[in-house]
Every structure is written in structure tokens, then in C-alpha cells.
Design an enzyme around this catalytic site. Structure first.
Site, PDB file in Angstrom:
ATOM      1  N   LYS A  13       0.836  -1.216   0.000  1.00 42.06           N
ATOM      2  CA  LYS A  13       0.000   0.000   0.000  1.00 42.06           C
ATOM      3  C   LYS A  13       0.868   1.262   0.000  1.00 42.06           C
ATOM      4  O   LYS A  13       0.658   2.160  -0.801  1.00 42.06           O
ATOM      5  CB  LYS A  13      -0.925   0.025   1.242  1.00 42.06           C
ATOM      6  CG  LYS A  13      -1.876  -1.158   1.320  1.00 42.06           C
ATOM      7  CD  LYS A  13      -2.802  -1.080   2.520  1.00 42.06           C
ATOM      8  CE  LYS A  13      -2.104  -1.138   3.866  1.00 42.06           C
ATOM      9  NZ  LYS A  13      -1.406  -2.418   4.147  1.00 42.06           N
ATOM     10  N   ARG A  85     -10.029   0.397   8.058  1.00 41.03           N
ATOM     11  CA  ARG A  85      -9.507  -0.938   8.328  1.00 41.03           C
ATOM     12  C   ARG A  85     -10.537  -1.789   9.039  1.00 41.03           C
ATOM     13  O   ARG A  85     -10.262  -2.942   9.365  1.00 41.03           O
ATOM     14  CB  ARG A  85      -8.316  -0.789   9.256  1.00 41.03           C
ATOM     15  CG  ARG A  85      -6.987  -1.141   8.644  1.00 41.03           C
ATOM     16  CD  ARG A  85      -5.963  -0.896   9.730  1.00 41.03           C
ATOM     17  NE  ARG A  85      -4.731  -1.520   9.422  1.00 41.03           N
ATOM     18  CZ  ARG A  85      -3.712  -0.901   8.849  1.00 41.03           C
ATOM     19  NH1 ARG A  85      -3.808   0.351   8.493  1.00 41.03           N
ATOM     20  NH2 ARG A  85      -2.601  -1.551   8.632  1.00 41.03           N
ATOM     21  N   ARG A 118      11.854  -5.597   4.902  1.00 41.98           N
ATOM     22  CA  ARG A 118      11.588  -4.158   4.815  1.00 41.98           C
ATOM     23  C   ARG A 118      12.503  -3.361   5.747  1.00 41.98           C
ATOM     24  O   ARG A 118      12.768  -3.751   6.866  1.00 41.98           O
ATOM     25  CB  ARG A 118      10.140  -3.852   5.195  1.00 41.98           C
ATOM     26  CG  ARG A 118       9.917  -2.340   5.307  1.00 41.98           C
ATOM     27  CD  ARG A 118       8.510  -1.923   5.321  1.00 41.98           C
ATOM     28  NE  ARG A 118       7.748  -2.526   6.385  1.00 41.98           N
ATOM     29  CZ  ARG A 118       6.436  -2.442   6.463  1.00 41.98           C
ATOM     30  NH1 ARG A 118       5.764  -1.812   5.520  1.00 41.98           N
ATOM     31  NH2 ARG A 118       5.792  -3.006   7.450  1.00 41.98           N
ATOM     32  N   ARG A 151      11.088  -1.723  11.355  1.00 39.44           N
ATOM     33  CA  ARG A 151       9.965  -1.315  12.199  1.00 39.44           C
ATOM     34  C   ARG A 151       9.769  -2.332  13.326  1.00 39.44           C
ATOM     35  O   ARG A 151       9.878  -3.538  13.089  1.00 39.44           O
ATOM     36  CB  ARG A 151       8.677  -1.237  11.359  1.00 39.44           C
ATOM     37  CG  ARG A 151       8.442   0.129  10.787  1.00 39.44           C
ATOM     38  CD  ARG A 151       7.346   0.205   9.764  1.00 39.44           C
ATOM     39  NE  ARG A 151       6.079  -0.428  10.097  1.00 39.44           N
ATOM     40  CZ  ARG A 151       5.011  -0.394   9.323  1.00 39.44           C
ATOM     41  NH1 ARG A 151       5.047   0.274   8.171  1.00 39.44           N
ATOM     42  NH2 ARG A 151       3.895  -1.008   9.662  1.00 39.44           N
ATOM     43  N   ARG A 162      -0.743  -8.916  13.426  1.00 38.23           N
ATOM     44  CA  ARG A 162      -1.293  -8.006  12.400  1.00 38.23           C
ATOM     45  C   ARG A 162      -2.126  -8.782  11.394  1.00 38.23           C
ATOM     46  O   ARG A 162      -3.137  -8.301  10.903  1.00 38.23           O
ATOM     47  CB  ARG A 162      -0.150  -7.263  11.698  1.00 38.23           C
ATOM     48  CG  ARG A 162       0.407  -6.131  12.557  1.00 38.23           C
ATOM     49  CD  ARG A 162       1.788  -5.726  12.130  1.00 38.23           C
ATOM     50  NE  ARG A 162       1.835  -5.034  10.857  1.00 38.23           N
ATOM     51  CZ  ARG A 162       2.946  -4.873  10.133  1.00 38.23           C
ATOM     52  NH1 ARG A 162       4.101  -5.334  10.571  1.00 38.23           N
ATOM     53  NH2 ARG A 162       2.904  -4.243   8.985  1.00 38.23           N
TER      54      ARG A 162
END
Ligand code: AP5
Length: 207
Positions: A13, A85, A118, A151, A162
Site C-alpha cells: 500500500k 480498516r 523491509r 519497524r 497483524r
């Protein structure tokens, strides 16, 4: 143009939103980024959100809606990344004339690889991937020379949580927007350029 980007954690996203907002001149609003900025400034909102986010839980609807709604009030062009969400969040912006909901569809296994690789810039928040979107110089941001970090919510236990949150609370939005004729499903398992080409086609038709 008012767009929503919907997808699992790591579906791309943020990556797509950055390109789209530049090319189509849309204001990019990422609730995750807004929360992270509040967290780094240690505001009251940031402190409240931090514990939940680091554990991979969603921030309560009321807090998220109250934070987001004023940012879109009266705006004609925006791109929402990570909002809504939940069904209550979608209901809270049901008065907005959304042009399309772009759903980045991808398997859980594929995104787990993306999230583990990431890295983000600790200064300007630009996103990278060690394998797919590497920085020119290892560990350093191409744009501002900031240090690249992982992160906290990309740790394996937080990622699992998540996904549970996504499957339980966010996945129902696929049906919700499909019934309203707004859903555009994209195969997000391709390379960043191939995914963007599909997204671009959808948005170009709306412009
Ligand atoms: P948020 O920051 O929105 O996290 P997320 O939805 O889990 O999404 P990510 O940022 O992890 O991934 P992405 O889909 O943007 O993928 P990206 O482009 O980075 O939210 C964080 C937290 O805040 C939430 O968990 C929640 O606690 C809270 N929150 C936020 N909004 C909320 C709301 N509305 N309500 C309640 N709580 C809320 O890509 C991932 C990686 O893959 C990158 O390394 C990238 O370089 C790479 N990549 C991207 N595309 C490709 C590709 N096509 N091929 C290969 N690699 C790719």
C-alpha cells in the site's frame, strides 16, 4: 479523485501510494505513518498508539476516526492508505464520494517475506526492501542519508498478530466495497512496477 488502498500488512500500500500520489497529485494520507509520526514526537496520541502498534494490534476505531476525519474534511483529492480498516471506520466515512477502492491481493506467505526484508529511513520514512527495493548504499537512505531501520511491528510475533487483525477486521471490507461496486482487485504478488502498471490503469480511467 478520492481513493482507498486496501490490503494486508506488507501488500504494498505504502509503495503504491507514494507513486500514485505523485503522479496523480493526490494527498497521501497513511494512518500508520501519522501514528508513527505522533509516536516519534511522543504526543499523547502517539503514546496511546505505540503499545498497541508495536504488538500488532489495531488502534481503537474512535481514536483513529477522530484523527483521520478532520484531515479529509472538505478535501476533493486524496488517497487513503490503511484507512478504513474496519467496518465502523468505513461507515464513518460513508458520506464521502469515494471513486474506487484498490484492493492489493496477495498471499500471507508472500507478504511475510516482504515484511522481514523491509527497512525504513529513520529520518524521512522512505521505505526499502533488502532484496526488491534496495538502497544504493547499504543501510543508508538514498534521499537524506538517514539510517535505515526495521519497524518494531515487523518482528515475527507482531506480524502474526497483524495478520489476525487483518483477517478478522479488515478482510470484511472487501465484501463491503464489492457490494457497493467500488472494489478494484489487483494482483499484488508481481514486481513493484508490474503492480503499479495495474493500479495505474484503474486510476487513469477515473481521472
Ligand atoms: P501501517 O503502517 O498502515 O501498516 P500495514 O497496513 O501493516 O502496512 P505496511 O506499512 O506494513 O505495509 P504496506 O502495505 O504499506 O506495504 P509496503 O509498501 O511498506 O499501520 C501500522 C499500524 O498502525 C497497524 O498495524 C495498526 O496498529 C495501526 N493502524 C494504522 N491504520 C489503522 C487504522 N485505520 N485503524 C486502526 N489501527 C491502524 O511494502 C512492504 C515491503 O515490501 C517494503 O519493504 C517494500 O519495499 C516491499 N514491496 C512493496 N511492493 C513490493 C512488490 N510489488 N514486490 C516486492 N516487494 C515489494
Amino acid at each position: 479523485m478520492k481513493l482507498i488502498l486496501l490490503g494486508a500488512p506488507g501488500s504494498g500500500k505504502g509503495t503504491m501510494a507514494e507513486k500514485l500520489s505523485q503522479e496523480f497529485n493526490l494527498q497521501h494520507l497513511s494512518t500508520g505513518e501519522i501514528f508513527r509520526a505522533e509516536m516519534s514526537k511522543k504526543t499523547q496520541l502517539g503514546m496511546k498508539a505505540q503499545e498497541l502498534i508495536n504488538q500488532g494490534k489495531l488502534v481503537p476505531d474512535e481514536i483513529t476516526i477522530n484523527m483521520l476525519k478532520p484531515k479529509i474534511a472538505g478535501k476533493d483529492d486524496y488517497l487513503l492508505d490503511g484507512f478504513p480498516r474496519t467496518i465502523p471506520q468505513a461507515e464513518a466515512i460513508a458520506d464521502q464520494k469515494i471513486d474506487a477502492v484498490i484492493y492489493l491481493k496477495i498471499s500471507e506467505a508472500a507478504v511475510i517475506e516482504r515484511l522481514s526484508g523491509r527497512r525504513i529511513c529513520s529520518q524521512c520514512q522512505t521505505g526499502y526492501h533488502l532484496k526488491y527495493v534496495p538502497p544504493k548504499k547499504s543501510g543508508v537512505c538514498d534521499h537524506c542519508n538517514g539510517k535505515l531501520i526495521q519497524r518494531v511491528d515487523d518482528a515475527p510475533e507482531a506480524v502474526q498478530k497483524r495478520f489476525r487483525e487483518f483477517n478478522e477486521k479488515t478482510q470484511p471490507l472487501v465484501d463491503y466495497y464489492s457490494k457497493r461496486g467500488l472494489l478494484q482487485t489487483i494482483d499484488a504478488a508481481k514486481s513493484p512496477d508490474q503492480v503499479y502498471a495495474q493500479v495505474w490503469k484503474v486510476v487513469q480511467k477515473l481521472d
